[in-house]
Enzyme design. Sequence first.
Site, PDB file in Angstrom:
ATOM      1  N   ALA A 216    -111.546  43.810  40.043  1.00  0.00           N
ATOM      2  CA  ALA A 216    -112.016  45.024  39.495  1.00  0.00           C
ATOM      3  C   ALA A 216    -113.309  45.035  39.368  1.00  0.00           C
ATOM      4  CB  ALA A 216    -111.126  45.474  38.285  1.00  0.00           C
TER       5      ALA A 216
ATOM      6  N   ASN B 299    -101.834  28.150  51.246  1.00  0.00           N
ATOM      7  CA  ASN B 299    -102.207  27.197  50.487  1.00  0.00           C
ATOM      8  C   ASN B 299    -101.500  25.836  50.534  1.00  0.00           C
ATOM      9  OD1 ASN B 299    -103.823  29.220  49.435  1.00  0.00           O
ATOM     10  ND2 ASN B 299    -102.800  29.479  47.549  1.00  0.00           N
TER      11      ASN B 299
ATOM     12  N   THR C 235    -116.294  41.046  48.529  1.00  0.00           N
ATOM     13  CA  THR C 235    -115.298  40.110  48.655  1.00  0.00           C
ATOM     14  C   THR C 235    -114.054  41.174  49.410  1.00  0.00           C
ATOM     15  OG1 THR C 235    -113.526  38.796  47.395  1.00  0.00           O
ATOM     16  CG2 THR C 235    -114.530  40.444  46.362  1.00  0.00           C
ATOM     17  N   ASP C 236    -113.274  40.372  49.814  1.00  0.00           N
ATOM     18  CA  ASP C 236    -112.028  40.828  50.286  1.00  0.00           C
ATOM     19  C   ASP C 236    -111.001  41.185  49.318  1.00  0.00           C
ATOM     20  OD1 ASP C 236    -111.117  38.272  49.728  1.00  0.00           O
ATOM     21  OD2 ASP C 236    -110.330  37.925  51.633  1.00  0.00           O
ATOM     22  N   GLU C 237    -111.362  40.828  48.019  1.00  0.00           N
ATOM     23  CA  GLU C 237    -110.126  40.828  46.896  1.00  0.00           C
ATOM     24  C   GLU C 237    -110.129  42.307  46.410  1.00  0.00           C
ATOM     25  OE1 GLU C 237    -109.985  37.866  44.055  1.00  0.00           O
ATOM     26  OE2 GLU C 237    -110.202  36.346  45.314  1.00  0.00           O
TER      27      GLU C 237
ATOM     28  N   LYS D 297    -115.749  43.608  40.783  1.00  0.00           N
ATOM     29  CA  LYS D 297    -116.813  43.674  41.949  1.00  0.00           C
ATOM     30  C   LYS D 297    -116.424  44.814  42.797  1.00  0.00           C
ATOM     31  CE  LYS D 297    -118.430  40.529  44.124  1.00  0.00           C
ATOM     32  NZ  LYS D 297    -119.978  40.446  44.115  1.00  0.00           N
TER      33      LYS D 297
ATOM     34  N   TYR E  65    -111.764  39.958  37.844  1.00  0.00           N
ATOM     35  CA  TYR E  65    -112.932  39.530  38.782  1.00  0.00           C
ATOM     36  C   TYR E  65    -113.123  40.568  39.825  1.00  0.00           C
ATOM     37  CZ  TYR E  65    -114.442  37.502  43.129  1.00  0.00           C
ATOM     38  OH  TYR E  65    -115.432  37.527  44.438  1.00  0.00           O
TER      39      TYR E  65
HETATM   40  O1  DAU Z   1    -111.042  36.084  49.037  1.00  0.00           O
HETATM   41  C1  DAU Z   1    -112.616  35.934  48.455  1.00  0.00           C
HETATM   42  C2  DAU Z   1    -112.531  35.123  47.374  1.00  0.00           C
HETATM   43  O2  DAU Z   1    -112.075  33.972  47.245  1.00  0.00           O
HETATM   44  C3  DAU Z   1    -113.807  35.389  46.313  1.00  0.00           C
HETATM   45  O3  DAU Z   1    -114.073  36.750  46.345  1.00  0.00           O
HETATM   46  C4  DAU Z   1    -113.704  34.628  45.151  1.00  0.00           C
HETATM   47  O4  DAU Z   1    -114.823  34.391  44.508  1.00  0.00           O
HETATM   48  C5  DAU Z   1    -113.229  33.183  45.471  1.00  0.00           C
HETATM   49  O5  DAU Z   1    -113.018  32.559  44.057  1.00  0.00           O
HETATM   50  C6  DAU Z   1    -111.944  33.035  46.251  1.00  0.00           C
HETATM   51  O6  DAU Z   1    -110.867  33.627  45.362  1.00  0.00           O
HETATM   52  P1  DAU Z   1    -109.388  32.885  45.334  1.00  0.00           P
HETATM   53  O7  DAU Z   1    -108.875  33.232  44.162  1.00  0.00           O
HETATM   54  O8  DAU Z   1    -108.526  33.135  46.527  1.00  0.00           O
HETATM   55  O9  DAU Z   1    -109.947  31.252  45.468  1.00  0.00           O
HETATM   56  P2  DAU Z   1    -109.401  30.052  44.781  1.00  0.00           P
HETATM   57  O10 DAU Z   1    -110.140  28.780  45.293  1.00  0.00           O
HETATM   58  O11 DAU Z   1    -109.696  30.273  43.261  1.00  0.00           O
HETATM   59  O12 DAU Z   1    -107.761  29.922  45.117  1.00  0.00           O
HETATM   60  C7  DAU Z   1    -107.440  30.125  46.549  1.00  0.00           C
HETATM   61  C8  DAU Z   1    -106.086  29.899  46.594  1.00  0.00           C
HETATM   62  O13 DAU Z   1    -105.371  28.695  46.008  1.00  0.00           O
HETATM   63  C9  DAU Z   1    -105.533  31.205  45.588  1.00  0.00           C
HETATM   64  O14 DAU Z   1    -104.151  31.459  45.958  1.00  0.00           O
HETATM   65  C10 DAU Z   1    -104.855  30.315  44.344  1.00  0.00           C
HETATM   66  C11 DAU Z   1    -104.538  28.839  44.811  1.00  0.00           C
HETATM   67  N1  DAU Z   1    -104.851  27.753  43.920  1.00  0.00           N
HETATM   68  C12 DAU Z   1    -106.274  27.650  43.354  1.00  0.00           C
HETATM   69  C13 DAU Z   1    -106.550  26.741  42.663  1.00  0.00           C
HETATM   70  C14 DAU Z   1    -107.998  26.448  41.902  1.00  0.00           C
HETATM   71  C15 DAU Z   1    -103.885  26.925  43.752  1.00  0.00           C
HETATM   72  O15 DAU Z   1    -102.898  26.889  43.917  1.00  0.00           O
HETATM   73  N2  DAU Z   1    -104.192  25.807  42.816  1.00  0.00           N
HETATM   74  C16 DAU Z   1    -105.331  25.669  42.131  1.00  0.00           C
HETATM   75  O16 DAU Z   1    -105.598  24.564  41.283  1.00  0.00           O
END
Ligand code: DAU
Length: 304
Positions: free
Chosen positions: A119, A216, A93-95, A121, A117
Amino acid sequence: MLDKLTYAGREENFHDVASDERFRFVRGAIEDPDAVASTLDGGIDAIVNFAAETHVDRSIAEPDAFVRTHALGTYVLLEAARERELRYVQVSTDEVYGSIDVGTFTEDSALRPSSPYSATKTGADLLVQSYFHTYGLRATIVRGSNNYGPYQYPEKLIPLMVLNALHGDALPVYGDGMQVRNWIHCTDFAHAIGHVLAHGDPGEVYNAGGPDEQANIDVVRRIVTLTGASEDQIEHVSDRPGHDRRYSLSSDKVCALGWTPRVRFEDGLAETVAWYRDNAWWWEPIRSGEYRAYYERQYGRSLS
Ligand code: DAU
């Protein structure tokens, strides 16, 4: 395919390939050496480790499964690959690079993960590299940016917002919503992994990022428009602890091998919204099951 089918894994996700004679499914954990050994019986020449606990919010609430799957699970797979002299690809992952305000991460950027997560990875990536350096394992690593598309468990931003929008539920944006993600369609990422498996050089890392970056709040506004929901459903809620502000990947190295991302975010998002709208059979059991309890714990409110 070896899969534990934890909360986000379901047989419905591979129904379209299940009857293919080249496909075999074993239910089990990557950290279980016996399950791994029985999966590798007969004609396997490479391991691609897609298995992960993927959700950052869950890693903040309960990190233990992340340590087990990423550290121990990767170790068990690496040992199995070493013993059998198999090729190995680690899906990463890019993280692992942390957050970047301006510019873009290359494969040489420093590793600065910020959540349990990312760390764990990162630890797995380092273990993979050690097996290349120490044992000569023919291992590569592919670091992807944020995936989206059909069959994604609705804890992630895009499916969560689409389903909430379709149901008239609130759309919970963390903090100011100005965090930026580098979206890649899951088919493009799958092709990148296949490309690295076929053409990558052992010991190398390849970034595979999508063609578009989006804040977002702009993603959520697009979903409101595509679903015909109301902007009044958008609610700014407490920010994620340690929230990375921006991810951005340079994919020049894997592009030089002949891969290129094909799906622009605007098109892929419209297709994804249509898929969720047309496939209630897939998400209805999720939205009425364990996910409801997770949602209440995470967001402090119930789904409609
Ligand atoms: O960058 C790659 C990563 O992308 C993967 O390694 C991870 O497994 C994957 O879960 C994803 O991580 P993020 O934390 O970026 O994805 P997530 O969909 O949880 O959140 C995307 C963005 O949206 C993040 O800035 C948090 C925000 N968010 C997320 C949720 C679930 C919100 O604002 N509201 C929300 O309810």
